[in-house]
Design a protein around this motif. Sequence first.
Motif, PDB file in Angstrom:
ATOM      1  N   THR A  12       0.738  -1.324   0.067  1.00 50.69           N
ATOM      2  CA  THR A  12      -0.210  -0.206  -0.098  1.00 50.69           C
ATOM      3  C   THR A  12       0.787   1.672  -0.032  1.00 50.69           C
ATOM      4  O   THR A  12      -0.261   2.086   0.403  1.00 50.69           O
ATOM      5  CB  THR A  12      -0.774   0.337   1.244  1.00 50.69           C
ATOM      6  N   CYS A  13       2.407   1.033   0.071  1.00 44.18           N
ATOM      7  CA  CYS A  13       3.255   1.978  -0.390  1.00 44.18           C
ATOM      8  C   CYS A  13       4.296   1.822  -0.932  1.00 44.18           C
ATOM      9  O   CYS A  13       4.761   0.858  -1.160  1.00 44.18           O
ATOM     10  CB  CYS A  13       3.038   2.993   1.593  1.00 44.18           C
ATOM     11  N   HIS A  15       7.265   2.499   1.287  1.00 46.22           N
ATOM     12  CA  HIS A  15       7.856   1.419   2.021  1.00 46.22           C
ATOM     13  C   HIS A  15       7.551  -0.219   1.659  1.00 46.22           C
ATOM     14  O   HIS A  15       8.567  -1.601   1.169  1.00 46.22           O
ATOM     15  CB  HIS A  15       7.549   1.448   3.087  1.00 46.22           C
ATOM     16  N   CYS A  16       6.409  -0.582   0.771  1.00 43.79           N
ATOM     17  CA  CYS A  16       6.112  -2.077   0.827  1.00 43.79           C
ATOM     18  C   CYS A  16       6.435  -2.215  -0.086  1.00 43.79           C
ATOM     19  O   CYS A  16       7.645  -3.064  -0.642  1.00 43.79           O
ATOM     20  CB  CYS A  16       4.577  -2.023   0.326  1.00 43.79           C
ATOM     21  N   TYR A  64       4.263  -9.986   2.357  1.00 43.69           N
ATOM     22  CA  TYR A  64       3.292 -10.013   1.350  1.00 43.69           C
ATOM     23  C   TYR A  64       2.799 -11.048   0.946  1.00 43.69           C
ATOM     24  O   TYR A  64       3.802 -12.155   1.103  1.00 43.69           O
ATOM     25  CB  TYR A  64       3.373  -9.081   0.374  1.00 43.69           C
TER      26      TYR A  64
END
Length: 69
Positions: A12-13, A15-16, A64
């Motif tokens: 979602t961001c 950093h992911c 993930y």
Amino acid sequence: MTETVYTVTGMTCQHCVASVTEEVTKIEGVQDVKVDLPTGSVTVVSAAELSDDAIRAAIDEAGYELASR
Ligand code: 9UX
């Protein structure tokens, strides 16, 4: 050289994106990793085709889930 597009859920961001890129880059033979955050598509350029187990383990390690290839 082969290019494979995988779909990863849960990012979602940025950093992911960085985490996934870092883990997938560690897989032997991987030359380039491109992540598209909005679609979750992860394009992997590698010397030879990667095993599903290797890519699944790397995505899992990043936190993930591999949805498809
Ligand atoms: Mo921040 Mo991206 O927890 O999961 S790294 S949203």
